[in-house]
Design a protein around this motif. Structure first.
Motif, PDB file in Angstrom:
ATOM      1  N   GLN A 121      36.562  20.911  63.807  1.00 18.21           N
ATOM      2  CA  GLN A 121      37.920  21.438  63.961  1.00 18.21           C
ATOM      3  C   GLN A 121      38.577  20.801  65.181  1.00 18.21           C
ATOM      4  OE1 GLN A 121      37.699  25.803  63.827  1.00 18.21           O
ATOM      5  NE2 GLN A 121      35.964  25.652  62.441  1.00 18.21           N
ATOM      6  N   ILE A 122      38.275  19.541  65.389  1.00 16.79           N
ATOM      7  CA  ILE A 122      38.787  18.812  66.546  1.00 16.79           C
ATOM      8  C   ILE A 122      40.265  18.502  66.326  1.00 16.79           C
ATOM      9  CG2 ILE A 122      38.539  16.692  67.891  1.00 16.79           C
ATOM     10  CD1 ILE A 122      35.572  16.712  67.052  1.00 16.79           C
ATOM     11  N   SER A 123      41.056  18.700  67.354  1.00 19.02           N
ATOM     12  CA  SER A 123      42.509  18.528  67.246  1.00 19.02           C
ATOM     13  C   SER A 123      42.996  17.526  68.282  1.00 19.02           C
ATOM     14  CB  SER A 123      43.206  19.882  67.425  1.00 19.02           C
ATOM     15  OG  SER A 123      42.858  20.458  68.677  1.00 19.02           O
ATOM     16  N   GLY A 124      44.337  17.372  68.319  1.00 13.60           N
ATOM     17  CA  GLY A 124      44.919  16.436  69.263  1.00 13.60           C
ATOM     18  C   GLY A 124      44.855  15.008  68.766  1.00 13.60           C
ATOM     19  N   PRO A 125      45.278  14.071  69.594  1.00  7.22           N
ATOM     20  CA  PRO A 125      45.345  12.667  69.162  1.00  7.22           C
ATOM     21  C   PRO A 125      43.996  11.964  69.261  1.00  7.22           C
ATOM     22  CG  PRO A 125      46.120  12.861  71.409  1.00  7.22           C
ATOM     23  CD  PRO A 125      45.806  14.266  70.957  1.00  7.22           C
ATOM     24  N   ILE A 126      43.908  10.825  68.587  1.00  4.92           N
ATOM     25  CA  ILE A 126      42.805   9.899  68.831  1.00  4.92           C
ATOM     26  C   ILE A 126      43.102   9.235  70.164  1.00  4.92           C
ATOM     27  CG2 ILE A 126      41.607   7.836  68.044  1.00  4.92           C
ATOM     28  CD1 ILE A 126      42.497   8.535  65.192  1.00  4.92           C
ATOM     29  N   PRO A 127      42.252   9.401  71.186  1.00  2.17           N
ATOM     30  CA  PRO A 127      42.602   8.850  72.499  1.00  2.17           C
ATOM     31  C   PRO A 127      42.657   7.333  72.480  1.00  2.17           C
ATOM     32  CG  PRO A 127      40.334   9.662  72.494  1.00  2.17           C
ATOM     33  CD  PRO A 127      40.952  10.080  71.189  1.00  2.17           C
ATOM     34  N   SER A 128      43.622   6.789  73.187  1.00  5.89           N
ATOM     35  CA  SER A 128      43.754   5.329  73.231  1.00  5.89           C
ATOM     36  C   SER A 128      42.548   4.688  73.899  1.00  5.89           C
ATOM     37  CB  SER A 128      45.036   4.937  73.972  1.00  5.89           C
ATOM     38  OG  SER A 128      45.018   5.450  75.297  1.00  5.89           O
ATOM     39  N   GLU A 129      41.839   5.483  74.746  1.00  9.53           N
ATOM     40  CA  GLU A 129      40.654   4.961  75.435  1.00  9.53           C
ATOM     41  C   GLU A 129      39.545   4.547  74.476  1.00  9.53           C
ATOM     42  OE1 GLU A 129      42.877   7.442  78.345  1.00  9.53           O
ATOM     43  OE2 GLU A 129      42.332   7.624  76.241  1.00  9.53           O
ATOM     44  N   ILE A 130      39.638   4.996  73.214  1.00  5.37           N
ATOM     45  CA  ILE A 130      38.615   4.611  72.246  1.00  5.37           C
ATOM     46  C   ILE A 130      38.558   3.095  72.096  1.00  5.37           C
ATOM     47  CG2 ILE A 130      40.029   4.649  70.143  1.00  5.37           C
ATOM     48  CD1 ILE A 130      37.692   6.140  68.781  1.00  5.37           C
TER      49      ILE A 130
END
Length: 584
Positions: free
Chosen positions: A302-311
């Motif tokens: 149930q992970i929310s929010g954006p895909i971090p750009s740090e990926i």
């Protein structure tokens, strides 16, 4: 032969039972009988007197015990029955391998008396009952480094006494029926490098004390019923390369401390109830310090929010699996830095905006799955640079514009899913270059024009669906002759042509829907030769003539819809054979 010290008969085709008289080899130190076809029980005489003794004063001495035995390997046979309790008297034994037999019953507590034991391997032997707490409670197994009990039918709790086996390096308890909590005493095993307890029925939290096991390289606790948060103390396991906690009931956010695992190669947290964001910056270090990181599995949480750009800093990632979460926002441009990624999954989220053209830099990609999001805009032509792609899944989004002709460069493509979007224009003829294509789905778009010639020229196309578009014209001969068809949908278009000429014999065909078009002519008897056909739909066309009786030969037919045509004559009596027909 009573002076014999080594007996090695391993890796032969020996059969029959192990002779009880081996118990008389009192000086024997090494007994290797592994990898044969020996059957019957393990003789108790290996560990006890053979009914002979002599007196010395008031003492009765065991003369025939194999008390000098150091290594006993009976593994990989067909031995049956229980492990004899008498083996516990072999106090000089350092190696006991009984694995891959057909033993039964519990592990005898007497094994805890083997004070010299270094390696104990009992895996894949059909053993049952609890792990005896005596293994640690007696305090004699201080030399034990390897404990392999996996793939049995062991039940009950992991005994807290296991924490006393402080020299353990390998602990493998997986694929049993172990229950209850993981004991916090497990944290005393500071020399352990491998802890496998997956595929059991363990419950409760992951104990924070595991963070004290600082030699751990591989921690695999997946496929259990573990709950609660992932303990922050796991960030102290700086030697850890593999962390598998997937398929549990873990909750709360992913702890930032995971970023301290600078040697981490694989992180699998899929199929839990984790919440919060994917942490972009992780406490002491950041994601970019995980330079050896290759596999990231976070799907079905149930992970929310954006895909971090740090990926994008995790340039050694090979697998990125983020599907079935509640991720939002755009796919970051930095994703293009993942030049070693072979598999990228972000399906079934709430991602929006366009596919960044930078994905075209991920030239190692073999699978790209962005299905069931809210992605929009045109499909970038840069995807045509991904010439290693086997599977491209962009369906159930809101993509507009045309299908890029450059997709014809993706000659390794086997699966292309574009259905349920807002794509328009004609289907590019360049798709005919995809000789390895097995699945091509384009239903529910706004595509128009004719189907291109030469589709299925590779002879591998199995699933072809173009339903619910604005397509016109005849069915190309290459599709008419596509004998690899299994699942086909042409329905809800404006196709024309003589039905009896447009389609042939398809030996693997299971489903075909030609409804709601402008086909004319008569039904061909060839349909009766499609022996694997389950569902045939030709409703709402201009079909005339009689119903061919050969259709009654399709014994597995579940659905037949010929309604709203101009058929004449009688219902063939052969239809009485269609006993599998069902109603929707």
């Amino acid at each position: 032969m009573k002076s014999l010290e080594e007996l090695m008969l391993c890796r032969n085709n020996l059969s029959g039972s192990i002779p009880k008289d081996l118990g008389e080899l009192t000086k024997l130190k090494i007994l290797y009988l592994y990898s044969n076809q020996l059957s019957g029980p393990i003789p108790a005489e290996i560990g006890k007197p053979v009914n002979r003794s002599y007196s010395s004063g008031n003492r009765q001495l065991d003369q025939w015990k194999m008390k000098s035995l150091v290594e006993l390997m009976l593994n990989k046979n067909n031995l049956s029955g229980p492990i004899p309790k008498a083996l516990g008297d072999l106090t000089e034994l350092t190696i006991l391998y009984l694995y891959e037999n057909q033993l039964s019953g519990p592990i005898p507590a007497e094994i805890g008396k083997m004070k010299s034991l270094v390696k104990l391997s009992l895996q894949r032997s059909n053993l049952s009952g609890p792990i005896p707490k005596d293994l640690g409670d007696v305090g004699d197994l201080t030399e034990l480094t390897i404990l392999h009990l996996y793939e049995n039918q062991l039940s009950g709790a992991i005994p807290a006494e296991i924490g006393k086996l402080v020299n353990l390096v390998e602990i493998d308890l997986d694929t049993n029926q172990l229950t209850s909590h993981i004991p916090p005493e497990i944290g005393y095993l500071i020399n352990a490098k491998w802890l496998y307890a997956y595929s059991n029925e363990l419950s409760g939290p992951v104990p924070a004390e595991i963070g004290k096991m600082k030699s751990l390289v591989d921690l695999s606790l997946h496929n259990n019923n573990l709950s609660g948060p992932i303990p922050k103390s796991l960030g102290d396991l700086t030697e850890l390369t593999i962390l598998y906690l997937n398929a549990n009931q873990l909750s709360s956010p992913i702890p930032l401390e995971i970023g301290k695992l600078s040697n981490l190669v694989e992180l699998d947290l899929n199929t839990n109830q984790l919440t919060g964001h994917i942490p972009p910056e992780l406490e002491v270090t950041s994601l970019c310090d995980l330079t050896d990181f290759t596999n990231l599995y976070l799907y079905e949480n149930q992970i929310s929010g954006p895909i971090p750009s740090e990926i994008g800093k995790l340039t050694n990632l090979v697998v990125v699996s983020l599907g079935i979460n509640q991720l939002t926002g755009h796919i970051p441009l930095e994703i293009g830095n993942l030049i070693n990624a072979k598999f990228f999954y972000a399906f079934e989220n709430d991602l929006s905006g366009p596919i960044p053209a930078e994905i075209g830099k991920m030239k190692s990609l073999e699978t790209l799955n962005l299905q069931r999001n809210n992605l929009s805009g045109p499909i970038p032509s840069e995807l045509g640079n991904l010439n290693k792609l086997n599977d491209l899944v962009l369906s159930e989004n809101q993509f507009t514009g045309s299908i890029p002709a450059i997709f014809g460069n993706l000659t390794n493509l086997q699966t292309l899913h574009l259905h349920t979007n807002k794509l328009s224009g004609s289907i590019p003829k360049e798709l005919a270059y995809l000789d390895n294509l097995r699945v091509l789905t384009m239903t529910q778009n706004q595509l128009s024009g004719h189907l291109p010639d030469q589709l299925c020229q590779g002879g591998k196309l199995e699933n072809f669906t173009v339903a619910s578009n604005k397509l016109t014209g005849p069915i190309p001969r290459s599709l008419s002759n596509c004998s690899s068809f299994k699942w086909v949908r042409f329905n809800n278009n404006s196709f024309i042509g003589n039905l009896s000429e447009a389609f042939g014999i398809y030996p693997e065909l299971q489903f075909i829907d030609l409804s709601d078009n402008n086909f004319h002519g008569e039904l061909s008897s060839n349909w009766g030769k499609c022996e694997n056909l389950i569902d045939l739909r030709v409703a709402r066309n201009n079909i005339s003539g009689s119903i061919p009786p050969e259709i009654g030969n399709i014994q597995g037919l579940l659905g037949l819809d010929l309604s709203s045509n101009h058929l004449l004559g009688q219902i063939p009596k052969e239809f009485g054979r269609l006993t599998s027909l069902t109603t929707d």
